[in-house]
Design an enzyme around this catalytic site. Sequence first.
Site, PDB file in Angstrom:
ATOM      1  N   LYS A 176       0.831  -1.221   0.000  1.00 52.22           N
ATOM      2  CA  LYS A 176       0.000   0.000   0.000  1.00 52.22           C
ATOM      3  C   LYS A 176       0.859   1.263   0.000  1.00 52.22           C
ATOM      4  O   LYS A 176       0.780   2.096   0.907  1.00 52.22           O
ATOM      5  CB  LYS A 176      -0.975   0.022   1.176  1.00 52.22           C
ATOM      6  CG  LYS A 176      -1.958  -1.138   1.178  1.00 52.22           C
ATOM      7  CD  LYS A 176      -2.981  -1.009   2.301  1.00 52.22           C
ATOM      8  CE  LYS A 176      -3.920  -2.177   2.363  1.00 52.22           C
ATOM      9  NZ  LYS A 176      -3.304  -3.425   2.853  1.00 52.22           N
TER      10      LYS A 176
HETATM   11  P1  5BU Z   1      -8.546 -11.356   6.434  1.00 49.84           P
HETATM   12  O1  5BU Z   1      -7.854 -12.169   7.467  1.00 49.84           O
HETATM   13  O2  5BU Z   1      -9.278 -12.193   5.377  1.00 49.84           O
HETATM   14  O3  5BU Z   1      -9.405 -10.267   7.011  1.00 49.84           O
HETATM   15  O4  5BU Z   1      -7.322 -10.615   5.660  1.00 49.84           O
HETATM   16  C1  5BU Z   1      -7.513  -9.687   4.650  1.00 49.84           C
HETATM   17  C2  5BU Z   1      -6.189  -9.266   4.074  1.00 49.84           C
HETATM   18  O5  5BU Z   1      -6.425  -8.347   3.009  1.00 49.84           O
HETATM   19  C3  5BU Z   1      -5.268  -8.548   5.057  1.00 49.84           C
HETATM   20  O6  5BU Z   1      -3.931  -8.900   4.720  1.00 49.84           O
HETATM   21  C4  5BU Z   1      -5.482  -7.077   4.772  1.00 49.84           C
HETATM   22  O7  5BU Z   1      -4.319  -6.304   5.008  1.00 49.84           O
HETATM   23  C5  5BU Z   1      -5.812  -7.072   3.291  1.00 49.84           C
HETATM   24  N1  5BU Z   1      -6.733  -6.003   2.876  1.00 49.84           N
HETATM   25  C6  5BU Z   1      -8.010  -5.889   3.361  1.00 49.84           C
HETATM   26  O8  5BU Z   1      -8.453  -6.674   4.200  1.00 49.84           O
HETATM   27  N2  5BU Z   1      -8.826  -4.878   2.903  1.00 49.84           N
HETATM   28  C7  5BU Z   1      -8.412  -3.968   1.997  1.00 49.84           C
HETATM   29  O9  5BU Z   1      -9.195  -3.099   1.590  1.00 49.84           O
HETATM   30  C8  5BU Z   1      -7.080  -4.100   1.502  1.00 49.84           C
HETATM   31  C9  5BU Z   1      -6.277  -5.113   1.947  1.00 49.84           C
HETATM   32 BR1  5BU Z   1      -6.465  -2.871   0.256  1.00 49.84          BR
END
Ligand code: 5BU
Length: 265
Positions: free
Chosen positions: A90
């Site tokens: 990011k």
């Molecule tokens: P989760 O454990 O499924 O919640 O992880 C989601 C991943 O996607 C996590 O590594 C976040 O940093 C990443 N992410 C997110 O959740 N939402 C966003 O809008 C973005 C990245 Br950009």
Amino acid sequence: MLHLTDRVEFAIHPLAKRLFTLMDEKSTNLAVAIDTTSQAELLALADLLGPEICILKTHVDILEDFTSDLGSALRDLAQKHRFLIFEDRKFADIGQTVSLQYEKGLYHIAEWADLINAHIVPGPGLIDGLKKIGKPLGRGLILIAEMSSFGTLAEGSYTKHAIELGESHRDFVLGFIALRKLSTCPGMIHFTPGVKLQPGRDALGQRYRTIEEVLGENQSDVIIVGREITHAHDPLQMAQVIRKRAWWCFYSDFLDKSIVRSNQG
Ligand code: 5BU
């Protein structure tokens, strides 16, 4: 709706072509987010889940035991299992600074990550700064058009600007982080985080939607799934369940529309 192999023709970035092709060959539109603080665990999970995924998403700066051989270990796994590596860095600074953050520092991200992402807050100079480093290496950029978190400011005209900016830099930008299909260019790829089997939220503002909601109703291309898989009792089995459901959802929609089209034709 176009088949993945047809979309290859529309993709301008060679990595987008490669991603469409490997998604089709491996029958997967699953990206896994392995957010562990242990390098050994990251590598072990990447090896275990490799056959199920088209993309491995990392956050290298959360590792507590990072060593400089991580990049080559990840690239070996990416070659073994045929997936792309996406460092979810990011970037969000002026072009000169992001170029240094991308190439230098502790992590040398450009050396090993096929894909990176960036916020558009700084404007097009950020894309130029990242492109200067990444394009000669064949890397690609994903712009953050929307976010999955509650209260995000990435909406409305901001999102519209992100799409315009991405579409006008298609030699380096291959798609968007978005909650739904936003670009009408069939070569551009939509990646959606915030996915679980059941909808909901975590305690810190993450919002989850189901596979069907993201890929069916909202027409995204690739789902990014983290804890639902990595925190499962059996991560491989969970990845298999999610991959099959996501692939079916992606393809059943395509098949439905082709059947309707052929009936109409
Ligand atoms: P989760 O454990 O499924 O919640 O992880 C989601 C991943 O996607 C996590 O590594 C976040 O940093 C990443 N992410 C997110 O959740 N939402 C966003 O809008 C973005 C990245 Br950009």
